[in-house]
Design an enzyme around this catalytic site. Structure first.
Site, PDB file in Angstrom:
ATOM      1  N   SER A 106      -1.893 -16.909   3.066  1.00 25.75           N
ATOM      2  CA  SER A 106      -2.203 -17.353   1.696  1.00 25.75           C
ATOM      3  C   SER A 106      -1.913 -18.842   1.529  1.00 25.75           C
ATOM      4  CB  SER A 106      -1.351 -16.565   0.698  1.00 25.75           C
ATOM      5  OG  SER A 106      -1.574 -15.196   0.873  1.00 25.75           O
ATOM      6  N   ASP A 129       8.110 -10.895   5.893  1.00 22.38           N
ATOM      7  CA  ASP A 129       8.219 -11.257   7.313  1.00 22.38           C
ATOM      8  C   ASP A 129       9.220 -12.389   7.590  1.00 22.38           C
ATOM      9  OD1 ASP A 129       6.221  -9.401   7.532  1.00 22.38           O
ATOM     10  OD2 ASP A 129       4.611 -10.860   7.774  1.00 22.38           O
ATOM     11  N   GLY A 187      24.536  -2.082  13.013  1.00 22.55           N
ATOM     12  CA  GLY A 187      25.237  -1.803  14.272  1.00 22.55           C
ATOM     13  C   GLY A 187      24.351  -1.075  15.272  1.00 22.55           C
ATOM     14  N   ARG A 213      31.135   6.098  26.008  1.00 24.08           N
ATOM     15  CA  ARG A 213      32.259   5.723  25.129  1.00 24.08           C
ATOM     16  C   ARG A 213      32.483   6.741  24.017  1.00 24.08           C
ATOM     17  NH1 ARG A 213      29.684   0.752  24.169  1.00 24.08           N
ATOM     18  NH2 ARG A 213      29.608   1.249  21.946  1.00 24.08           N
TER      19      ARG A 213
HETATM   20  P1  ADP Z   1      -0.220 -13.396   4.019  1.00 23.17           P
HETATM   21  O1  ADP Z   1      -0.491 -14.402   2.972  1.00 23.17           O
HETATM   22  O2  ADP Z   1       0.690 -12.298   3.547  1.00 23.17           O
HETATM   23  O3  ADP Z   1       0.199 -14.005   5.336  1.00 23.17           O
HETATM   24  P2  ADP Z   1      -2.891 -12.964   5.121  1.00 23.17           P
HETATM   25  O4  ADP Z   1      -2.595 -13.609   6.411  1.00 23.17           O
HETATM   26  O5  ADP Z   1      -3.679 -11.686   5.164  1.00 23.17           O
HETATM   27  O6  ADP Z   1      -1.573 -12.589   4.296  1.00 23.17           O
HETATM   28  O7  ADP Z   1      -3.643 -14.012   4.200  1.00 23.17           O
HETATM   29  C1  ADP Z   1      -3.980 -13.688   2.880  1.00 23.17           C
HETATM   30  C2  ADP Z   1      -5.297 -14.303   2.519  1.00 23.17           C
HETATM   31  O8  ADP Z   1      -5.193 -15.733   2.600  1.00 23.17           O
HETATM   32  C3  ADP Z   1      -6.451 -13.967   3.451  1.00 23.17           C
HETATM   33  O9  ADP Z   1      -7.022 -12.717   3.189  1.00 23.17           O
HETATM   34  C4  ADP Z   1      -7.426 -15.100   3.120  1.00 23.17           C
HETATM   35  O10 ADP Z   1      -8.071 -14.870   1.892  1.00 23.17           O
HETATM   36  C5  ADP Z   1      -6.461 -16.268   2.957  1.00 23.17           C
HETATM   37  N1  ADP Z   1      -6.387 -16.985   4.254  1.00 23.17           N
HETATM   38  C6  ADP Z   1      -5.667 -16.656   5.335  1.00 23.17           C
HETATM   39  N2  ADP Z   1      -5.900 -17.497   6.361  1.00 23.17           N
HETATM   40  C7  ADP Z   1      -6.827 -18.385   5.910  1.00 23.17           C
HETATM   41  C8  ADP Z   1      -7.523 -19.481   6.498  1.00 23.17           C
HETATM   42  N3  ADP Z   1      -7.325 -19.864   7.767  1.00 23.17           N
HETATM   43  N4  ADP Z   1      -8.417 -20.147   5.737  1.00 23.17           N
HETATM   44  C9  ADP Z   1      -8.649 -19.784   4.462  1.00 23.17           C
HETATM   45  N5  ADP Z   1      -8.025 -18.752   3.862  1.00 23.17           N
HETATM   46  C10 ADP Z   1      -7.139 -18.048   4.566  1.00 23.17           C
HETATM   47  O1  F6P Z   2       2.855  -9.688   6.105  1.00 24.66           O
HETATM   48  C1  F6P Z   2       3.463  -8.565   5.530  1.00 24.66           C
HETATM   49  C2  F6P Z   2       3.141  -7.311   6.305  1.00 24.66           C
HETATM   50  O2  F6P Z   2       3.794  -6.229   5.680  1.00 24.66           O
HETATM   51  C3  F6P Z   2       3.463  -7.359   7.786  1.00 24.66           C
HETATM   52  O3  F6P Z   2       4.833  -7.156   8.039  1.00 24.66           O
HETATM   53  C4  F6P Z   2       2.586  -6.248   8.318  1.00 24.66           C
HETATM   54  O4  F6P Z   2       2.271  -6.467   9.678  1.00 24.66           O
HETATM   55  C5  F6P Z   2       1.347  -6.377   7.463  1.00 24.66           C
HETATM   56  O5  F6P Z   2       1.744  -7.061   6.271  1.00 24.66           O
HETATM   57  C6  F6P Z   2       0.735  -5.051   7.093  1.00 24.66           C
HETATM   58  O6  F6P Z   2      -0.428  -5.298   6.377  1.00 24.66           O
HETATM   59  P1  F6P Z   2      -1.238  -4.221   5.533  1.00 24.66           P
HETATM   60  O7  F6P Z   2      -0.588  -4.134   4.203  1.00 24.66           O
HETATM   61  O8  F6P Z   2      -2.603  -4.788   5.431  1.00 24.66           O
HETATM   62  O9  F6P Z   2      -1.142  -2.910   6.247  1.00 24.66           O
END
Ligand code: ADP
Ligand code: F6P
Length: 320
Positions: A106, A129, A187, A213
């Site tokens: 995002s 994450d 743990g 243990r």
């Molecule tokens: P998060 O924000 O949780 O990492 P995503 O990686 O799925 O989740 O990204 C969320 C959204 O952000 C994507 O579905 C897309 O709309 C936008 N996004 C992600 N990567 C890009 C990119 N390289 N260029 C433009 N928009 C992006």
């Molecule tokens: O980025 C958050 C997260 O929950 C990751 O930990 C996981 O790999 C992914 O999103 C799961 O995505 P979805 O909700 O699309 O199953």
């Protein structure tokens, strides 16, 4: 001075997103700025799905999990044509500032808006994450960890009763942070994360040594980005003869009312983002660094890999 700003949540939801929206809205409204919520992240932006948010519209949402603005993953926004449609919507609505609350994907979208349009953009890291450089913690991580710890504790009960080994799979995409911190704080006998190559024999030996243990349970926490919990279970069962069970915690890690830590972080980052926008900042992300809230260059944050603290990994091994 900006007159109209918008706020959205995008990507995987995280506990504390609502508290963040509340802080952005209330801070900006208190400075006389009109605020709009964009529904369903980038897809709602392209589809012009906006709702005006006044001070009282964000009442009672601090404690709610999920996001009232909804969220989505949107492929259209990754291509020029989709983004052009989005910029037209922002222009037609005379939005001059935008706050994007979400994970690294995002925020990658957010920096593109800052680079390709006239709209000023400030990002807020919210993702369980904890994989974003430039902030010690992302919003949602603390609540997620509390959920994971609570659930591992429950698994320990049944593991002890049956003298079993449990392989618990946590989320985190390519980052081992959730597994590492939940492993050390429960743990766990072993932690399997993508940042460290797994040695199944050493892992099996550790479990066997624990049994010698007098340990009556074994917990192995596996980050989803490192290996499948089923693969780890098979390797360990073959090498130790232990009866094992697999528990994949899944999306419960993303739900629930945010912890006090996440609420406070949301209040600070949310108001910090609104303040940064109103003072003319652009293409930055608000981050938590050594307990201070600071603007971080968004491009730099996204281009730098957040390193995991391997000292914690060593410590977990010593203490378990
Ligand atoms: P998060 O924000 O949780 O990492 P995503 O990686 O799925 O989740 O990204 C969320 C959204 O952000 C994507 O579905 C897309 O709309 C936008 N996004 C992600 N990567 C890009 C990119 N390289 N260029 C433009 N928009 C992006
Ligand atoms: O980025 C958050 C997260 O929950 C990751 O930990 C996981 O790999 C992914 O999103 C799961 O995505 P979805 O909700 O699309 O199953």
């Amino acid at each position: 001075m900006l007159k109209k700003i918008a706020v959205m949540t995008s990507g995987g939801d995280a506990p504390g997103m609502n508290a963040t929206v509340r802080a952005v809205v209330r801070y900006a409204v208190s400075k006389g700025v009109e605020v709009y919520g964009i529904m369903r992240g980038y897809i709602g932006l392209i589809e012009n799905d906006f709702v005006q948010l006044k001070f009282s519209d964000v009442g009672g949402i601090m404690e709610r999990g999920g996001t009232i603005l909804r969220t989505a993953r949107c492929e259209e926004f990754k291509v020029d044509r989709g983004r052009k449609e989005a910029y037209k919507v922002l222009k037609d609505r005379q939005i001059d500032g935008l706050v994007v609350i979400g994970g690294d994907g995002s925020l990658t979208g957010a920096t593109l808006i800052a680079n390709e349009s006239d709209v000023k953009v400030v990002g807020i890291p919210a993702s369980i994450d904890n994989d974003i450089h430039g902030t010690d913690m992302c919003i949602g991580v603390d609540t997620c960890l509390n959920t994971v710890v609570e659930n591992i504790q429950k698994l320990k009960d049944t593991a002890s009763s049956h003298e079993r080994a449990f392989i618990v799979e946590t989320m985190g995409r390519n980052c081992g942070y959730i597994a590492l911190v939940s492993g050390i704080t429960t743990g766990a006998e072993a932690i399997v994360i993508p940042e460290v190559k797994v040695d199944f024999q050493a892992l099996a030996d550790k479990l066997l040594a624990g049994k010698k243990r007098g340990k009556i349970n074994s917990i192995v926490v596996v980050a989803e980005g490192a290996a499948s919990a089923y693969t780890v279970a098979r390797h360990l069962e073959n090498r130790t003869g232990y009866e094992t069970r697999v528990s994949i915690l899944g999306h419960i890690q993303r739900g629930g009312s945010p912890s006090a830590f996440d609420r406070l972080l949301a209040c600070r980052l949310g108001s910090g983002a609104a303040e940064a926008l109103l003072s003319g900042q652009n293409n930055v992300m608000m981050g938590l660094q050594s307990d201070g809230i600071v603007p971080v260059d968004l491009n730099k944050a996204l281009q730098t890999k957040k390193e995991i603290d391997l000292e914690l990994y060593k410590l977990a091994n010593i203490l378990s």
